[in-house]
Write an enzyme that holds these catalytic residues in place. Structure first.
Site, PDB file in Angstrom:
ATOM      1  N   ARG A 283       0.831  -1.207   0.000  1.00 38.48           N
ATOM      2  CA  ARG A 283       0.000   0.000   0.000  1.00 38.48           C
ATOM      3  C   ARG A 283       0.865   1.256   0.000  1.00 38.48           C
ATOM      4  O   ARG A 283       0.510   2.264  -0.620  1.00 38.48           O
ATOM      5  CB  ARG A 283      -0.940  -0.009   1.207  1.00 38.48           C
ATOM      6  N   ALA A 284       2.006   1.204   0.679  1.00 39.45           N
ATOM      7  CA  ALA A 284       2.881   2.376   0.726  1.00 39.45           C
ATOM      8  C   ALA A 284       3.373   2.751  -0.670  1.00 39.45           C
ATOM      9  O   ALA A 284       3.406   3.947  -1.019  1.00 39.45           O
ATOM     10  CB  ALA A 284       4.067   2.108   1.645  1.00 39.45           C
TER      11      ALA A 284
END
Length: 696
Positions: A283-284
């Site tokens: 997700r980062a």
């Protein structure tokens, strides 16, 4: 309609801080797929003011006239005509401002998701869905103030809807799915407790802010606020041009967003940054990439530069590096610059064209190589000059300067049972080992406090165990019990057409049993008999492990310590276990053992907290070897204090720290007097408890 304070009138507290908050909010409105913003900061830093001001600079939207879900022509909606519930492209529309929907901390799940329209169900027999806050916030901003105090299950609902862009309701005979695309903004004061790392990761961006330290800036804040309160209309009008410029720039950035090129070189550089900081999951990488693209569009570029990636990383990564609840969010900017290097990513997808093009574009945007902060938005020339004295404001200093006073020479000469000879000072500060999983301690009986994960309680969520008249309560409707309550009265009410006749007195709400959060108050013996390095390390490790357990179960925590000739409230009850861990790290040991004073101080803390928060039940954890050596008749006074705790039914645990072959068993006697659970410190660990069970 009340006037909101203009966004362009908010004063930057320090170099880059307010700019980062404004920039993060604007970037997530340019590209809502970024995933929202979490703003962390001390109280009184204009967090709510800035968020409410954001809605006024966003361009208005077109919605289908009469649609309850703010749908655009061509969108599907529960109110849409036809079998597919899709509005035609030629549907009549109306233009309205973007909504800012505020979610109260005490909201119920029904209010967030929506539920049956009770009046139509009872009066007409029609099961119609009444939209909740998620439907109202579609295509707008959903703002949660003090999001860290929101119940976990509501936070899960919000973040799932924000990630999926859709809300599905399956309850009370209603099956509805509707679009719920909104910008989620949460603000919080870290002193009141942290969000779980799993929930932190679901926010796209995070920003840390603090109040200005420069007197001129503080004076400017007061000056503008007083001017706004004196004449809101004139004050807002004076910033109209700056607000309009912000709106035009947001519109231009949204149009440019699809044209921003994303090259393999940019993707590789983002991946290198995320890998260097060892963030979990992917997700980062996705959020950082989307933020870098939005940042490029905000500055009028069609390619992503090194400065875009750097700013995106500063906003998207700090909170994702927090693996342990006691880890402070942050990012090593020197490491970030080292990973980014000096070269610009290739702006052309087919083949490298040289770094000079990207560098020129970066200079035009106002970014220089290695620039620490983005330029301020074009919000007018009214901002005062920014300080350059090197203020950082990154820490509120919580936990600093709280060491107890040094003991007097008289204290040093009266230590009983000390495990080392007297020295010029008997204070010692010992660290702790890594925390471990602890066994669960519960408050006896069934409570009715805030939802949590520790003790049994009647809560708004959990398994249904019965029903009760609605009265002043607002919970989920128990339809079967409502019908059962109304059925005996149908003839007296003149029922003729086959429909049930209901009165308000028939309404029944579900009675549910779940888990509640408690107040866990630690009463810690820090006297000379506990000062041996190995023993104090074991004690601090046990407390740290219990704090971690309290964090996971959403409890409030407090810390009382006693040593020498008095007891101190090292930490009043708070949701922030981080601050408790900091106070624990600086806890010295040495001196006599004022056990009675420690117990009485803990009782006074519980008494005051009972007045402040009467629904939250306490759990007292006393960590001691049971010795009482301070003052006349110390043993009897300690027993009297323990008897008072037992008399008032306070659930308590005595963690016995006594070790060695010659044990007096004083902690066991104290537990018996308190009617508390007696537990040797070695058995606090859940693993040790499992070992005892296997042996048995």
């Amino acid at each position: 309609m009340p006037l909101h304070y203009p966004l362009s009138a908010v004063v930057a507290p320090q170099v880059g801080q307010r700019d980062d908050m404004t920039l993060a909010l604007i970037l997530t409105t340019i590209s809502p797929e970024v995933g929202g913003v979490l703003v962390r900061g001390e109280k009184g830093t204009a967090k709510s003011t800035t968020v409410r001001a954001l809605a006024s600079v966003l361009p208005p939207i077109e919605v289908v006239a009469g649609d309850r879900f703010a749908s655009a022509p061509g969108d599907t909606s529960p109110d849409g005509p036809g079998p597919d519930n899709r509005w035609p492209l030629e549907a009549e529309t109306e233009t309205r401002p973007v909504r800012l929907v505020e979610l109260p901390v005490g909201a119920t799940e029904d209010r967030v998701l929506g539920s049956l329209h009770l009046s139509k169900v009872l009066a007409d027999g029609v099961a119609e869905y009444e939209p909740g806050l998620l439907a109202r916030a579609h295509r707008g901003i959903l703002y949660v103030d003090e999001v860290n105090l929101l119940h976990d299950h509501l936070v899960d609902l919000l973040l799932d809807a924000a990630a999926m862009g859709r809300s599905t309701v399956e309850r009370d005979g209603v099956s509805v799915a509707h679009a719920a695309r909104f910008v989620l903004v949460g603000t919080m004061n870290p002193e009141e407790g942290e969000l779980r790392p799993q929930l932190l990761d679901r926010f796209g961006l995070t920003v840390e802010i603090a109040a200005p330290r420069d007197p001129q800036l503080r004076a400017e804040v007061v000056r503008r606020r007083l001017a706004f309160d004196a004449d809101p209309t004139a004050f807002v009008a004076s910033y109209a041009d700056a607000e309009r410029a912000l709106t035009d720039r947001i519109v231009a950035a949204r149009k440019l967003l699809p044209e921003v090129e994303l090259t393999d070189a940019v993707l590789t550089k983002v991946a290198e940054v995320c890998a260097a900081f060892e963030v979990d999951g992917m997700r980062a990488d996705i959020v950082t990439t989307r933020t870098a693209i939005a940042h490029a569009a905000w500055h009028g570029r069609t390619h992503v530069t090194r400065a875009d990636i750097r700013q995106a990383a500063l906003l998207a990564l700090p909170h994702r590096r927090r693996r342990n609840p006691f880890d402070a969010p942050g990012l090593d900017e020197d490491l970030l610059d080292q990973v980014l290097g000096d070269e610009e990513p290739d702006p052309e997808p087919p083949a490298p064209q040289g770094p000079e093009g990207g560098a020129d574009e970066s200079d035009e945007s106002g970014f220089e190589t290695g620039a620490e902060r983005p330029p301020q938005p074009t919000d007018g020339a009214e901002r005062p000059p920014q300080p350059t004295e090197g203020e950082d404001g990154g820490s509120d200093g919580a936990g600093d300067g709280d060491r107890p006073d040094q003991p007097t020479s008289e204290d040093e000469g009266l230590v009983t049972g000390a495990e080392r000879p007297p020295r010029p000072t008997m204070e010692s500060v010992v660290g702790s080992a890594a925390p471990y999983q602890v066994r669960r301690f519960e408050v006896t009986g069934t409570g009715a406090g805030e939802s949590g994960k520790r003790s049994r309680a009647l809560t708004t969520n959990g398994r249904r165990i019965g029903a009760e008249p609605q009265g002043e309560k607002h919970g989920s409707l128990h339809l079967v019990e409502t019908i059962r309550a109304a059925a005996p009265h149908q003839r007296a009410r003149g029922r003729t057409d086959g429909r049930l006749v209901f009165h308000d007195s028939d309404l029944r709400t579900a009675r549910r049993e779940g888990r509640e959060a408690n107040l866990v108050l630690f009463c810690v013996d820090a006297s000379g008999s506990m000062a041996a390095r190995k023993r104090m390390e074991q004690v601090k490790t046990a407390i740290l492990s219990l704090l971690l357990d309290a964090y996971q179960r959403r409890d409030k925590v407090g810390l009382v310590t006693f040593r020498a000739d008095s007891a101190d409230v090292a930490l009043p009850p708070t949701h922030s276990v981080d601050i408790a861990a900091k106070r624990l790290a600086d806890l010295p040991a040495g001196g006599r053992t004022p056990l009675a004073e420690g117990l009485l101080t803990a009782v006074e803390v519980l008494r005051v907290e009972k007045v402040r928060d009467p629904r939250r039940r306490p759990l007292l954890i006393v960590i001691t070897d049971g010795r009482a050596t301070h003052g006349p008749d110390a043993v009897n006074r300690s027993r009297a204090a323990a008897g008072w705790i037992a008399e008032h039914g306070i659930s308590a645990v005595v963690v016995d720290c006594e070790q060695g072959p010659m044990r007096l068993g004083l902690a066991g006697q104290l537990a018996a007097a308190m009617q508390a659970t007696h537990l040797p410190i070695a058995e606090v660990s859940a693993q040790a408890l499992a070992g005892v069970a296997r042996v048995a």
